[in-house]
Design an enzyme around this catalytic site. Structure first.
Site, PDB file in Angstrom:
ATOM      1  N   HIS A  78       0.814  -1.229   0.000  1.00  0.00           N
ATOM      2  CA  HIS A  78       0.000   0.000   0.000  1.00  0.00           C
ATOM      3  C   HIS A  78       0.840   1.270   0.000  1.00  0.00           C
ATOM      4  CE1 HIS A  78      -2.292  -3.243   2.045  1.00  0.00           C
ATOM      5  NE2 HIS A  78      -3.131  -2.921   1.084  1.00  0.00           N
ATOM      6  N   GLU A 130      -2.966   3.230   2.184  1.00  0.00           N
ATOM      7  CA  GLU A 130      -2.510   3.813   0.917  1.00  0.00           C
ATOM      8  C   GLU A 130      -2.701   5.331   0.919  1.00  0.00           C
ATOM      9  OE1 GLU A 130      -3.707   4.129  -3.705  1.00  0.00           O
ATOM     10  OE2 GLU A 130      -4.198   2.202  -2.770  1.00  0.00           O
ATOM     11  N   THR A 168      -5.999   3.740  -5.299  1.00  0.00           N
ATOM     12  CA  THR A 168      -6.059   2.850  -6.471  1.00  0.00           C
ATOM     13  C   THR A 168      -7.158   1.796  -6.393  1.00  0.00           C
ATOM     14  OG1 THR A 168      -4.450   1.340  -5.479  1.00  0.00           O
ATOM     15  CG2 THR A 168      -3.573   3.097  -6.889  1.00  0.00           C
ATOM     16  N   CYS A 198      -6.469   1.292 -10.225  1.00  0.00           N
ATOM     17  CA  CYS A 198      -5.599   0.323 -10.881  1.00  0.00           C
ATOM     18  C   CYS A 198      -6.385  -0.577 -11.822  1.00  0.00           C
ATOM     19  CB  CYS A 198      -4.802  -0.467  -9.840  1.00  0.00           C
ATOM     20  SG  CYS A 198      -5.493  -2.025  -9.356  1.00  0.00           S
ATOM     21  N   SER A 227     -10.055  -2.907   0.776  1.00  0.00           N
ATOM     22  CA  SER A 227     -10.918  -1.912   0.136  1.00  0.00           C
ATOM     23  C   SER A 227     -11.494  -2.441  -1.176  1.00  0.00           C
ATOM     24  CB  SER A 227     -10.115  -0.633  -0.127  1.00  0.00           C
ATOM     25  OG  SER A 227     -10.904   0.327  -0.740  1.00  0.00           O
TER      26      SER A 227
END
Length: 317
Positions: A78, A130, A168, A198, A227
């Protein structure tokens, strides 16, 4: 047979390139240096992966000050803030950075736009590792926007110098809804130079979208602190599934969920090993769901090189 019970298996699902690299980083570090190898935070957000690595001798810590001076520490997929790198250096820790390259890309964007004196609106979930790592790159320039409902609170210095970036692993749809609201407030809002969410997050959501309307139930294999796994449950419900649940293991499935169900969708988050999905498919087969069809919406071929400390040495002849 019209009333046959079937499973729709989402593809792509499970490990992404960044997770694969991060997990292999810890495994290789243990092979090379022996136990213990310290890991700051969970290497990826999956209970099974963390437990398995802990059995091999990985020691998971919350902060670098829990790592003995001079020891080896791996930073999770992360990402971490510059402050974490500094404290590791002060303690003379040997660091191996397993940050996903796609997260590193967002860090570089944050640094670049901070240098150009932009206000950066980081779309993400408060407290997520993150987000903390990215925000730490330029705390005086970054404001967190935790979903569309928080747009009203955002203030900027110069409306012509505002850019959004994102965590992301968010829901693509919710992120774009937040961006839409931000753009209504700041019409000159700049987009990131490339997509921050991502490829793997988007692909896994795309596969669930494609099959959800055919499923009375969608089972997502993943951990509650993941997440991208939590988002898959939301995407399933938003796209036509009657019900959807997140489980770490097949044994967590409540058989009452299967009552009156003829089609079960199965997928897994980007940090989930395939063995856990197979456990769910096997359990469903025991209860009559023997017909398994794969719903493929994308092919994934991306791989990332290991951190340089763990790459095999080149042999010279």
């Amino acid at each position: 047979m019209a009333d046959s019970k079937r499973v729709l298996l989402a593809s792509p699902r499970g490990y992404c390139a960044g997770v694969d690299r991060a997990v292999e980083t810890v495994e290789r570090a243990l092979d090379k240096h022996g136990a213990p190898v310290y890991v700051r935070k969970e290497i990826v957000h999956n209970r099974h992966v963390v437990d398995t690595l802990a059995e091999r001798g990985a020691i998971f810590v919350s902060e670098t000050d829990e790592v003995p001076e001079g020891a080896i520490v791996v930073f999770s997929a992360h990402g971490v803030s510059p402050e974490v790198h500094r404290t590791a250096e002060e303690r003379r820790l040997k660091t191996i950075d397993a940050t996903c390259p796609l997260v590193t890309k967002v860090h570089q964007e944050a640094k670049r736009f901070a240098r150009d004196d932009y206000d950066i609106l980081l779309i993400g979930h408060e407290g997520h590792e993150e987000v903390e790592g990215t925000a730490g790159e330029a705390p005086e320039h970054i404001q967190l926007v935790d979903g569309p409902d928080h747009v009203d609170d955002v203030q900027v210095r110069d409306e012509s110098k505002v850019i959004w970036l994102s965590q992301t692993t968010l829901s693509v749809d919710e992120t774009m809804e937040t961006v839409k609201r931000l753009r209504e407030k700041f019409p000159l809002l700049n987009d990131p130079p490339s997509d921050d969410i991502c490829y793997a997050t988007q692909n896994r959501q795309g596969a669930v979208k494609a099959m959800a309307a055919q499923c009375e139930l969608v089972i997502v294999v993943g951990s509650k602190n993941s997440s991208n796994s939590v988002r898959l449950v939301e995407v399933a419900l938003q796209n036509g599934a009657d019900s959807s649940y997140l489980v770490d293991y097949a044994k967590e499935i409540d058989l009452a969920w299967l009552d009156g169900v003829s089609t079960v969708g199965v997928t897994s988050g980007a940090s989930v090993p395939e063995i856990l999905v197979q456990g769910v498919v096997d359990l469903l087969a025991e209860h009559g769901f023997t017909d398994v069809d794969t719903v493929t919406t994308a092919e994934e071929t991306l791989t990332f090189a290991l951190p340089r400390e763990l790459r095999p040495a080149r042999t010279t002849r």
